[in-house]
Design an enzyme around this catalytic site. Structure first.
Site, PDB file in Angstrom:
ATOM      1  NE  ARG A   1      -2.381   0.575   3.653  1.00 31.12           N
ATOM      2  CZ  ARG A   1      -2.076   1.625   4.418  1.00 31.12           C
ATOM      3  NH1 ARG A   1      -2.354   2.839   4.011  1.00 31.12           N
ATOM      4  NH2 ARG A   1      -1.486   1.461   5.586  1.00 31.12           N
TER       5      ARG A   1
ATOM      6  CB  CYS B   1       9.063   3.160  24.557  1.00 32.07           C
ATOM      7  SG  CYS B   1       7.313   2.758  24.758  1.00 32.07           S
TER       8      CYS B   1
ATOM      9  CB  SER C   1       4.150   9.675  20.013  1.00 35.02           C
ATOM     10  OG  SER C   1       4.874   9.738  21.221  1.00 35.02           O
TER      11      SER C   1
ATOM     12  CG  HIS D   1       6.834   7.008  27.268  1.00 32.67           C
ATOM     13  ND1 HIS D   1       5.826   7.596  26.547  1.00 32.67           N
ATOM     14  CD2 HIS D   1       6.911   5.707  26.833  1.00 32.67           C
ATOM     15  CE1 HIS D   1       5.322   6.688  25.699  1.00 32.67           C
ATOM     16  NE2 HIS D   1       5.962   5.552  25.849  1.00 32.67           N
TER      17      HIS D   1
END
Lengths: 327, 327
Positions: B22, B111, B141, B231
């Site tokens: 795609r 993360c 995010s 974060h």
């Protein structure tokens, strides 16, 4: 405060609104009646049965004794008298009996302490609590109306690509200010010499006083998040006695002032946007520690302006009125 | 990822960009050169030395073995291989030596685990760590570009008095969605049977694997907050050996990948809005527990897209290239 008195149908015969000389003269509509705001002088407390104070610690220090002298019961929302030994510090779901030990002033605890106490007291009663590690996610409204405005302004600025400017948060009287929108600020109130903030030390000291148990080891981190109304808390506790998780959930589901919202499979857990405007404390994500004997985690959310302030004060007044038939 | 390779001046001779059918066909400008995006087929990995994967676990499971078969070292940003015993799970500041034990695939940790490991490893080395209680404040995010858009849209809706609608957060594939703007969501990824989310279990299991020490008692609560990038984590640890606070601060100030921002008197502490776009992990609010022997609290912030993902992967590639002279 007025709104909470009305929502609770508090049985007042008359309502007197007092404020600084600057605010005096405005008129506030209460149930269709126009009530003028008067200046808060010592004499203004003549004939007042119950005085709800919420205008900062210095105002309480100056005027609460004047109100008491004139026969009022003062319920003080500020931190001015909370740690005074002769002043009861009351969360009605925990230590309502202390209301009747007052010497004119009853203190309303700090918002972040109140909701933690409502959630932990049932556990404390049945299992005992040895220690608490708590991280807070506190709303801008805890820092007042100007902080709410600043949160909205900085959010709008960032959304439109402007750079945000701050002059209120995290602590308006300090030198540095940081935008709260799309940010997180690990400072609520000023720092003490031990590296903890005053807000964090309130959670330690007020927990000890409310539970009348200074053995509990409290480890707090108080953080401001970009939320308007509703404080959230990630609370870890270690109980003295072992527990069965389902028993703890049943206990919390049947405790006063508390609503258990705990159904992970259906994504049910407390959220500040849902708790805003509500009276109860909401608790969820109740789970056993994976490693530590007697370790328990929970997620506690409440409207900091209601249960964390106005509602708790009005509840104290309700109990006083009901038992004493004052009015 | 591309941006990080350029900022780090990664010594690549050529760059191949692969994506789904795609997305194939678009052209991306890299240092003034137009590079076409090709379809990620098994054959596309021919001649590739290092393949950085970041397109979801199922893509990694399908194509990483194909890339390895064709001689590439795969550095995988997804959770697909993290807990596989033969796959090293690497935070370069902690266990860079594991890079050389790979069998074709090296996994990049989650993360929230990475930044905690960078902050805690110096303490672990010197004092040992018995337990960790961590509450996270994670940015939108981390849930992808659609989550960022939804955060901004729900924020704009609330600011203009409309009611916000959500279809992405907290977990896009699940049934219920809640607005993140001016809210806090105590769910990141799906729930497991033990009441913890997958994100929380990653923090437990990955900590054990990275430190090669499964005795550490990890108690996580993972929470999404209305922040775009960065974060934050309120981390409480108990060390095995006693410590002097100033020694811990000096240690953190001199540890790789870490910047100590800890000056409460001057309101200096890490904030996600300041950490966004930066490579290091920032640590502050370092303080001794008031009650618990060897208890230590800290506040850890990092850009979750950089140190939490792209940077950590590129650092692994840098070390491999430097030691092996591959390119």
């Amino acid at each position: 405060m007025i709104d909470t008195l009305l929502r609770r149908e508090f049985p007042f015969a008359s309502l007197k609104l007092l404020a600084s000389a600057r605010s005096a003269g405005t008129v506030i509509d209460v149930r269709g009646e126009s009530i003028p705001v008067l200046e808060a002088t010592p004499e203004a407390f003549e004939g007042v049965d119950i005085a709800l104070f919420s205008a900062g610690g210095d105002v309480s220090l100056r005027l609460a004794p004047e109100a008491v002298k004139r026969g009022a019961l003062v319920i003080d929302n500020t931190s001015a008298y909370r740690m005074a030994p002769e002043v009861p510090l009351v969360v009605p779901e925990v230590n309502a009996h202390e209301i009747f030990n007052h010497h004119g002033i009853i203190a309303n605890p700090n918002c972040s302490t109140i909701q933690m106490m409502v959630a932990l007291y049932p556990i404390y009663q049945v299992y005992g609590i040895r220690r608490i590690v708590v991280s807070t996610y506190q709303a801008a409204s805890g820092a007042g109306q100007r902080a709410i405005e600043e949160l909205k302004q900085t959010a709008a600025a960032i959304l439109t690509g402007e750079s945000p400017t701050a002059s209120v948060l995290p602590v308006s009287k300090l030198e540095k200010h940081y935008p709260l929108a799309f940010n997180v600020l690990p400072q609520i109130d000023v720092f003490e010499a031990n590296g903890y903030t005053k807000e964090e030390m309130k959670m330690v000291n007020e927990t000890h006083k409310i539970l009348a148990d200074s053995r509990i080891q409290v480890t707090p981190t108080a953080v401001r998040v970009p939320v308007v109304y509703g404080h959230s808390e990630a609370v870890y506790v270690e109980t003295e006695k072992p527990f069965v998780l389902e028993d703890v959930k049943n206990l919390l589901a049947n405790s006063p002032g508390l609503i258990l919202q705990d159904d992970p499979a259906n994504q049910i857990y407390p959220q500040p946007l849902q708790a805003a405007g509500e009276f109860p404390v909401f608790v969820g994500r109740v789970r056993k520690d994976l490693f530590v004997e007697n370790g328990l985690s929970l997620w506690v959310v409440a409207d900091n302006i209601l249960k964390g302030a106005a509602l708790n004060a009005v509840q104290i007044a309700e109990i006083w009125v009901r038992q004493e038939g004052v009015l």
